[in-house]
Design an enzyme around this catalytic site. Structure first.
Site, PDB file in Angstrom:
ATOM      1  N   ASP A 148     207.786 -88.456  50.457  1.00  0.00           N
ATOM      2  CA  ASP A 148     207.958 -89.734  50.594  1.00  0.00           C
ATOM      3  C   ASP A 148     209.235 -90.446  50.291  1.00  0.00           C
ATOM      4  O   ASP A 148     210.180 -89.619  50.462  1.00  0.00           O
ATOM      5  CB  ASP A 148     206.925 -90.526  50.018  1.00  0.00           C
ATOM      6  CG  ASP A 148     206.990 -90.367  48.501  1.00  0.00           C
ATOM      7  OD1 ASP A 148     208.025 -90.166  47.807  1.00  0.00           O
ATOM      8  OD2 ASP A 148     206.276 -91.095  47.753  1.00  0.00           O
ATOM      9  N   ARG A 187     197.782 -99.618  47.218  1.00  0.00           N
ATOM     10  CA  ARG A 187     199.400 -99.654  46.705  1.00  0.00           C
ATOM     11  C   ARG A 187     199.937-100.450  47.740  1.00  0.00           C
ATOM     12  O   ARG A 187     200.238-100.139  48.696  1.00  0.00           O
ATOM     13  CB  ARG A 187     200.035 -98.341  46.542  1.00  0.00           C
ATOM     14  CG  ARG A 187     201.239 -98.488  45.932  1.00  0.00           C
ATOM     15  CD  ARG A 187     202.277 -97.508  45.390  1.00  0.00           C
ATOM     16  NE  ARG A 187     202.416 -96.421  46.130  1.00  0.00           N
ATOM     17  CZ  ARG A 187     203.514 -95.346  45.922  1.00  0.00           C
ATOM     18  NH1 ARG A 187     203.855 -95.347  44.877  1.00  0.00           N
ATOM     19  NH2 ARG A 187     203.643 -94.706  46.895  1.00  0.00           N
TER      20      ARG A 187
END
Length: 532
Positions: free
Chosen positions: A446, A165
């Site tokens: 996150d 990613r």
């Protein structure tokens, strides 16, 4: 390095021998070619986001695009899905740190998403180390020794499939300049990962696979398609060699899923319910709408109508076009307390059952210790199938814009607000200290959690919302709570840890983000300025 690259691509600070293994002359030449061709298109894409947001701020609501109705009604499908991406019943995600990479690839999962985005703090050294670690993993040479106890970590014989990613389009790589301007972090991450690894990946029977975050419009997907096509042509690779999964984690994007699939139909294999960022995007999109203010973050679950509609629409849209539909993240981490751990496993079971029943092809976990529980749900749902592409949801009533935008019921509580403050401050402190993947109160957090936390309070202040105890949320009340919760954090963490950390700096950043007149797009933009 070519003369042109030396003239146009510069590094801050200047490169040394330490970076030469990653930033080779040929790799930099490819990066320079990509940046020269594509970087100057990003500002107009970001400006289009702002223009659209201005219409929402003025009272407009997102909707399906009339000008692309022919794409939605057309008879087309994506190019196809490689063999090693057809079974994605369970994926794990985390930053590209060396020990994490080994443990994730060895976990009882099908895919590891190595993350240079929301669970990663992109300081220059770790960015380069992350590239080294992924190359070593692909070459099957990666190992790690714990300096504390000497424990050795090595790859198993059958590691999970690797997907990278990259950073979102809004993020820069300030250490690499093209004609004096910082290049897009997305291009830096993509160029290095592709250049360094595509040959070995293809030789291993896999390929250069990417997760693309934060897209808001099909024009952004088209930009990525152009990047992929240029790269394949540059290296004389067949069209469709590069494969991408797109995170549908912004509210505008859910109305353009068909168009995003179409724009990337040669390269796309799946869409993913990036639900935490999706909640954050819901808040941002409706920041000026007092009738769509969310309740406590903890009660905004996938059972809520607007989120369940999003999940079902993603499944139906993807499977109609031959793409896979990935579920969202279970951020829980195992507990050593048996009673608490049983509660965690029950939550995982419930969450993943909802996704499997909606027709998703797989799901995410943040911790290897929860892989077995989550995978068992999809094992049961799939039977002898690799995925649920046969679940077309053709009998469903059409999902309307009203369903996707429905206000969310639930209480706003002082306890929830104070919890958000503590979580956001702890996450911001970790991020500006170089750690983007942080265990907090039993969850692996996150950036999305901190974004929801600060944006939600900003919106409560903006619209002077009342809490369940009758108190009104104002900037002054928030500042009082922030000061009090900093004392709580000092007690929880201990004065030694608290004083050695960057908690006061994090609190200052939280205060600025939450009480500013305008809602900042991303806390990582201001946080990045504090990183080396």
């Amino acid at each position: 390095m070519t003369v042109q690259t030396q003239q146009e691509l510069t590094f801050v600070p200047p490169l040394t021998e330490k970076e030469a293994d990653v930033l080779t002359n040929d790799a930099m030449a490819f990066l320079q070619a990509l940046a020269t061709r594509f970087a100057d298109r990003i500002p107009s894409l970001l400006a289009a986001r702002e223009e659209r947001q201005a219409t929402f701020d003025a009272g407009a609501l997102p909707n399906f695009l009339p000008e692309t109705a022919d794409v939605r009604s057309g008879d087309w499908s994506i190019r196809g899905i490689p063999a090693d991406l057809q079974d994605r019943r369970l994926e794990i995600t985390g930053p590209p740190e060396r020990k994490m990479v080994i443990n994730a690839l060895n976990a009882n999962v099908k895919v590891f998403m190595a993350d240079f985005e929301d669970s990663f703090s992109p300081a220059w050294g770790p960015v380069l180390d992350g590239q080294r670690n992924l190359t070593d993993a692909i070459n099957r040479t990666i190992s790690y020794e714990n300096p504390a106890n000497g424990k050795q970590y090595h790859l198993n014989d059958d590691p999970a499939t690797l997907i990278c990613r990259v950073r979102g389009l809004h993020l820069k790589e300030k250490h690499v300049l093209l004609n004096g301007t910082a290049i897009p972090g997305a291009l830096f991450d993509f160029a290095l990962y592709f250049y360094r690894n595509h040959k070995a990946l293809l030789e291993n029977g896999s390929g250069p696979y990417f997760y693309l975050p934060k897209l808001q419009a099909h024009q952004e997907a088209a930009w990525w398609n152009d990047v992929f096509c240029f790269t394949e042509d540059h290296f004389e690779l067949p069209r469709g060699t590069i494969k991408a999964t797109i995170l549908i984690e912004t509210l505008p994007a859910v109305f353009e899923m068909e168009e995003i699939l179409y724009a990337l139909k040669d390269h796309i294999v799946a869409l993913n319910c990036g639900r935490w960022d999706y909640i954050f995007s819901y808040i941002k999109t409706f920041r000026n709408h007092p009738d769509r203010v969310l309740p406590d973050r903890q009660v905004v679950t996938m059972e809520k109508p607007f989120l369940n509609a999003y999940s079902r629409l993603l499944v139906k849209t993807c499977h109609r076009r031959g793409a896979m539909a990935m579920g969202g993240m279970a951020a829980f981490i195992p507990s050593k307390d048996p009673e608490k751990n049983a509660w965690v496993l029950d939550k995982i079971q419930t969450d993943k059952s909802l996704e499997a029943n909606n027709g998703h092809d797989g799901t995410w976990v943040a911790h290897p210790g929860l892989a077995d529980t989550a995978k068992a749900v999809f094992d049961a749902a799939l039977g002898d199938r690799k995925n649920q592409l046969d679940v077309l949801r053709e009998q469903d009533a059409p999902i309307t814009a009203d369903e996707l935008l429905a206000p969310c019921e639930g209480d706003r509580t002082e306890e929830g607000m104070r919890h958000n403050i503590r979580v956001a401050v702890q996450y911001i402190e970790a991020w500006i200290s170089g750690n983007g993947c942080v265990p907090i109160y039993g969850l692996m957090e996150d950036a999305a959690t901190a974004e929801i936390s600060r944006a939600s309070i900003w919106q409560w202040i903006r619209h002077e919302k009342s809490l369940s105890n009758g108190k009104t949320v104002t900037a002054e009340f928030f500042r009082q709570c922030l000061a009090e919760e900093m004392n709580v954090l000092q007690q929880e963490l201990g004065s030694d840890v608290f004083n050695k950390g960057k908690y006061q700096q994090a609190a200052s950043m939280m205060e600025q983000l939450t009480t500013s007149d305008a809602l900042a797009d991303f806390l990582t933009l201001s946080g990045y300025e504090l990183l080396d």
